[in-house]
Design a protein around this motif. Structure first.
Motif, short mmCIF file in Angstrom:
data_model
loop_
_atom_site.label_atom_id
_atom_site.label_comp_id
_atom_site.label_asym_id
_atom_site.label_seq_id
_atom_site.Cartn_x
_atom_site.Cartn_y
_atom_site.Cartn_z
N ARG A 29 38.78 3.13 -49.68
CA ARG A 29 38.50 4.78 -50.06
C ARG A 29 37.58 5.28 -48.91
NH1 ARG A 29 35.99 5.64 -55.90
NH2 ARG A 29 34.48 4.47 -55.08
N ARG A 30 36.61 4.27 -48.40
CA ARG A 30 35.56 4.69 -47.61
C ARG A 30 36.21 5.00 -46.15
NH1 ARG A 30 30.79 0.54 -49.15
NH2 ARG A 30 30.30 1.74 -50.94
N TRP A 31 37.22 4.28 -46.00
CA TRP A 31 38.13 4.48 -44.74
C TRP A 31 38.78 5.91 -44.65
CZ3 TRP A 31 37.06 2.31 -40.21
CH2 TRP A 31 38.02 2.37 -39.12
N MET B 213 38.19 8.98 -42.27
CA MET B 213 39.20 9.76 -41.74
C MET B 213 39.55 11.16 -41.87
SD MET B 213 42.51 6.95 -42.08
CE MET B 213 43.91 8.35 -41.78
N ASP B 214 39.01 11.61 -43.13
CA ASP B 214 38.88 13.13 -43.34
C ASP B 214 37.90 13.51 -42.61
OD1 ASP B 214 41.18 13.24 -44.99
OD2 ASP B 214 40.27 12.52 -46.82
N VAL B 215 36.50 12.77 -42.50
CA VAL B 215 35.39 13.19 -41.74
C VAL B 215 35.70 13.54 -40.46
CG1 VAL B 215 33.02 12.67 -41.11
CG2 VAL B 215 33.68 12.23 -43.46
N TRP C 238 37.94 17.47 -53.21
CA TRP C 238 38.68 16.12 -53.27
C TRP C 238 37.79 15.04 -53.30
CZ3 TRP C 238 42.37 14.22 -48.69
CH2 TRP C 238 42.96 13.15 -49.25
N TRP C 239 36.87 14.75 -52.38
CA TRP C 239 36.16 13.50 -52.34
C TRP C 239 35.08 13.40 -53.37
CZ3 TRP C 239 37.46 9.09 -50.83
CH2 TRP C 239 38.83 9.32 -49.66
N TRP C 240 34.50 14.71 -53.83
CA TRP C 240 33.37 14.55 -55.21
C TRP C 240 34.34 14.00 -56.34
CZ3 TRP C 240 31.77 20.28 -53.72
CH2 TRP C 240 30.79 20.20 -53.09
N LYS C 241 35.60 14.42 -56.34
CA LYS C 241 36.54 14.10 -57.52
C LYS C 241 36.94 12.62 -57.38
CE LYS C 241 38.91 15.83 -60.99
NZ LYS C 241 38.22 16.48 -62.27
N GLU C 242 36.90 11.98 -56.13
CA GLU C 242 37.15 10.70 -56.10
C GLU C 242 36.13 9.73 -56.43
OE1 GLU C 242 39.70 8.65 -54.25
OE2 GLU C 242 41.05 10.47 -54.91
N TYR C 243 34.90 10.31 -56.38
CA TYR C 243 33.76 9.52 -56.79
C TYR C 243 33.57 9.78 -58.38
CZ TYR C 243 32.62 7.80 -52.29
OH TYR C 243 32.93 7.07 -51.15
N SER C 244 34.40 10.09 -59.24
CA SER C 244 34.41 9.96 -60.61
C SER C 244 33.51 10.87 -61.26
CB SER C 244 33.98 8.49 -61.05
OG SER C 244 34.91 7.55 -60.77
N THR C 245 33.64 12.36 -60.61
CA THR C 245 32.87 13.27 -61.09
C THR C 245 33.62 14.14 -62.27
OG1 THR C 245 31.80 13.80 -58.99
CG2 THR C 245 31.56 15.46 -60.55
#
Length: 263
Positions: free
Chosen positions: A123-125, A129-131, A172-179
């Motif tokens: 997930r961090r990778w 990539m998006d960064v 998207w990535w806030w959502k990925e971290y279970s917000t």
């Protein structure tokens, strides 16, 4: 097709070979139609890999594909504008290695027990990539303005589109971290859009190079994204730690402005 499965390490190896071939062909394209075909061929190859490689239920093919697509879009634009040798070499290395690494990190079908050790680095990778895709996209937009390839009216549209992508990636990535607080998350994405629309316009007025502008936008965005992520978590922001983090970033940013070359 359901009975056919690629080992993720094999997909990673083939992807590196494909990236080398695609990079070799990139600068031999004669018009924009061939460039679009290049992008489509690269995308189709990834669809082929993603379809055949095994994904455990905890991982999403669609999220992997979207990260690859956005990454490819940002890197492709950057390669077209890149002039500085070191930056170009770094971008080429990122282009060749990063997508392959995203397949390499996937667990094989015969290794179901390693999924708990794979999820976080995988997930961090994808996030990394998006960064890179985001930073290179911003740099490419400023490059198009610097080289006077787009008029100011169209550049405004580019800023709006880039700010929208920035807020979309953030959401998207806030959502990925279970917000779980969807209303606050959506509001944060709106704030992100207007904040970076304003920041990007101010940076456009500064006499800096397009790579520096893109890097500054990315730097500001990551600090903003991280702070909102902490704020949306159950624990909230630990201001004792984050005050130190913010002060360090402010000091580094001031030093950075003295080190970079101004026009």
């Amino acid at each position: 097709m359901k009975n056919i499965s690629f080992h993720p390490k094999l997909a990673a190896f083939i992807d590196i070979i494909a990236n080398l071939v695609m990079f070799w062909g990139l600068f031999r394209l004669g018009n924009w139609q061939l460039l679009v075909m290049w992008f489509l061929v690269r995308t189709i190859l990834w669809i082929f890999f993603i379809r055949l490689v095994y994904y455990p239920k905890e991982l999403s093919r669609l999220r992997h594909f979207l990260s690859l697509l956005f990454f490819n879009f940002g890197v492709l634009l950057a390669l077209l504008f890149m002039e500085w040798g070191s930056a170009l070499n770094l971008t080429v290395a990122i282009f060749i290695i990063f997508s392959a690494a995203s397949f390499w990190l996937l667990p094989a079908k015969s290794e179901p027990g390693v999924i708990n050790f794979v999820i976080k680095p995988y997930r961090r990778w994808l996030f990394l990539m998006d960064v890179f895709g985001l930073g290179l996209f911003w740099s490419s937009l400023y490059a198009a303005s610097s080289f006077q390839l787009i008029q100011f009216n169209y550049f405004w549209l580019g800023l709006i589109f880039a700010s929208f992508l920035t807020s979309l990636i953030s959401y998207w990535w806030w959502k990925e971290y279970s917000t779980k607080d969807n209303d606050l998350l959506f509001f944060s994405a709106i704030v992100c859009f207007f904040l970076f629309l304003e920041i990007s316009l101010v940076l456009w007025l500064w006499p800096l190079g397009f790579l520096v502008n893109g890097f500054i936008v990315l730097w500001f965005w990551y600090v903003f994204w991280l702070m909102i992520r902490f704020n949306l978590s159950k624990e909230g922001i630990n201001w004792r730690k984050q005050n130190i983090f913010l002060v360090i970033n402010i000091v580094l940013f001031i030093v950075f402005l003295f080190l970079v070359k101004w026009k």
